[in-house]
Write a protein that holds these residues in place. Structure first.
Motif: not given
Length: 631
Positions: A298-300, A303-304, A307, A537, A550, A552
């Motif tokens: 993940q890049t956010d 969000k990392v 999770y 992204d 990515y 999910k």
């Protein structure tokens, strides 16, 4: 002192009403100060009760909430060793999040509304952990769900944020239905929903008896929703739509730990249902692995961490499944410290980056944000399980207990802990090392957060450093304080026989963990700090495996295909065929019949007197004939 425990509830509720009805006269940061002080008052009272806590649980009856036939739902609170730990976490960490929010939400048009929601959130969470009855607990459970909806969708002008709030609310309702059915079955079986009566009655049942398994499974469905376990976990990452302090409050100190608390509170029931415990262990393991794999790419930044929370909750559920209730609650405690720290530190980064959350556009921030850099490092070391930080002791204890009961699951969890270290150090190095990858305007405005935000971060960093010493393993020749404190409050499964890992195994586990983690830090530093390798992204530039994680693993798309679309199609069919044509058609036909009949009868209203005399005479003759001939 303990008789005043009800005031712990009153303080945040009073803050909610003061802010809600007095916001017109509250200027500047007054709402934030009032909200923070009320939660701090609850923390002080909780601490005083902790130091004067009696040996036996204390129930403070205030009044009967519901009285119907043989059903009595008391409005009473339970103070014991389990609830007091949760009270300290909720009010202590909650207070720090409130203080941080004073700076973070400064200038927001919904400033007062935000703090009123925070106070209400804390109030319902306190009800949840202080309730002495499952129905009363459920009231707090639902209240927390309502407040999460309000806070996740706080910036309601954004349609996507509203969708995220709806998703969280609806998905939690699915779990709550299971919880509610469990309470119904509990009342039918035991004749009560009060903890004391239920646990006493349950003592007469044998292990794995069908009704006990059914009750515990239904309660666990509720925990799946609230604590984001497979298959009801997808709402939690989307909950990042809310302000960052909300993420910290939901993920660290309150909502997601509700399911853990409920199972620990119901330990007597679950100890009688080893089948349910095995199921919980499997679900927890699967959730921990899946969430960790998704977090890897993940890049956010939020969000990392989201999770990561799902994965750590999986750890806690595996501990519950192994019958290690105290170990799970210990990890709840340490996780509250370092996850609140990480979220708030991430908020400090986002604040400095003018709202940017993509780690691909960060880098080199350690010089501009020295305090945030330092505390984020401590949080990363803690969650990765580096000694002597808090996560090292709590994760080591869970792994040890799981090894004794489920050796296979132990291997999977050990691999997951390695993944945790990789994705957390990836975020850390990409955010704070290398060269800055943002815009020139962002670089110009980079600055450390104000003291009102950094002070809570420093306190949480200290707790994340020292919190693990509450559960020092026996291999160090010390007493596990938290396990000793909770020992009399839990009932362990008979089949588990409470085995303890050998000192040799403990040393091997710890040394192996340290060596592997040291290698991970070196490798991740080279890959992400020096080489700055990014996950694009642009999905077209991603490999198949990266794209799968990515996206999910396309779980949301799967739910949409097998649940949402069929339900929408079915509801569309019922709307067009049943609702519109049948029900509406029947109702409309009655209206049309009356309209048609009245149109026909209106023809008799001619306005001619002669016609009316004729009709009157005709009517009289008809009545006479009826009485003389027919009747």
């Amino acid at each position: 002192m303990i008789q005043l425990a009800w005031l712990i509830l009153v303080f945040p509720l009073a803050g909610f009403f003061l802010i809600s009805f007095g916001k017109s006269i509250m200027k500047g940061q007054s709402a934030g100060i009032v909200a923070s002080l009320t939660v701090f008052a609850s923390f002080i009272l909780s601490a005083l009760i902790f130091f004067s806590l009696p040996e036996k649980p204390q129930t403070i009856h205030l009044f009967n909430w519901i009285q119907s036939g043989s059903l009595t739902i008391p409005f009473s609170i339970l103070i014991d060793r389990i609830s007091i730990i949760m009270l300290l976490i909720i009010t202590g960490v909650g207070f720090l999040i409130h203080v941080y929010s004073i700076g973070y939400m400064k200038g927001d048009e919904g400033y007062s509304r935000f703090f009123s929601y925070l106070n209400l959130f804390v109030f319902f969470m306190l009800i949840l952990v202080m309730a002495s009855d499952y129905v009363f607990l459920f009231a707090g459970w639902e209240g927390v769900g309502l407040c999460s909806y309000l806070l996740i969708g706080f910036w309601f002008k954004n349609t996507e944020y509203n969708k995220a709030a709806n998703k969280a609310f609806i998905m939690n309702r699915i779990g709550d239905l299971g919880f509610l059915l469990g309470i119904f079955l509990m009342y039918v079986t035991f004749g009560s929903t009060t903890f004391e009566n239920v646990f006493t009655a349950a003592g007469g049942y044998s292990s794995n008896q069908g009704v006990i398994v059914a009750i515990t499974m239904l309660l666990f469905i509720g925990a799946m929703g609230k604590s984001a376990q497979i298959p009801l976990y997808t709402w939690l990452p989307d909950a990042m739509a809310g302000p960052t302090p909300v993420s910290a409050l939901i993920h660290a100190a309150t909502m997601v730990t509700a399911g853990i608390y409920m199972i620990v509170r119901s330990n007597i029931l679950y100890s009688l249902a080893p089948f349910t415990l095995d199921f919980i262990a499997i679900i927890g393991t699967a959730t921990a692995v899946l969430a960790a794999l998704i977090a890897m790419v993940q890049t956010d930044i939020k969000k990392v961490l989201a999770y990561s929370t799902v994965s750590q909750l999986g750890y806690m559920f595996v501990a519950l499944g192994a019958g290690a209730y105290t170990s799970s609650l210990f990890h709840v405690t340490t996780h509250a410290f370092f996850k609140a720290l990480l979220f708030l530190a991430a908020g400090s980064v986002i604040h400095a980056m003018s709202g940017e959350q993509n780690i691909n556009r960060m880098g080199g921030l350690r010089k501009k944000l020295p305090i945030t850099y330092f505390v984020f490092l401590i949080g990363t070391l803690a969650i990765a399980g580096i000694p002597p930080f808090a996560g090292f002791f709590s994760k080591d204890e869970i792994l040890s207990k799981v090894y004794l009961q489920h050796p296979t699951l132990f291997i999977v969890l050990a691999i997951t802990s390695v993944l945790t270290a990789i994705y957390m150090f990836r975020v850390f190095f990409l955010t704070f090392y290398g060269t800055f990858r943002g815009t020139h305007d962002q670089a110009h405005h980079l600055h450390e957060s104000p003291p009102v935000m950094t002070t809570p971060l420093i306190i949480l960093a200290i707790l994340s450093t020292l919190g693990g010493f509450l559960g020092m393993p026996a291999v160090f020749g010390s007493t596990n304080k938290i396990e000793h404190f909770l020992h009399e409050s839990v009932s362990f499964p008979v089949a588990w026989s409470q085995q303890e890992p050998t000192h040799a195994f403990e040393w091997i586990l710890m040394l192996t963990s340290v060596i592997i983690l040291a290698i991970i830090i070196i490798l991740t530093y080279r890959r992400f700090a020096t080489q700055q390798i990014l996950v694009s992204d642009n999905e077209g530039e991603q490999s198949t495996s990266v794209k799968l994680a990515y996206r999910k693993f396309y779980v949301d798309e799967l739910y949409n295909s097998i649940i949402t679309k069929p339900l929408n199609a079915l509801s569309g069919f019922f709307y067009k065929s049943i609702d519109t044509k049948l029900i509406d058609g029947f109702v409309n036909s009655i209206g049309k019949g009356i309209t048609s009949g009245s149109s026909f009868l209106r023809l008799a209203q001619t306005g001619y007197v002669g016609f009316y005399i004729f009709a009157m005479v005709f009517g009289l003759i008809a009545i006479l004939l009826y009485n003389l001939v027919i009747k």
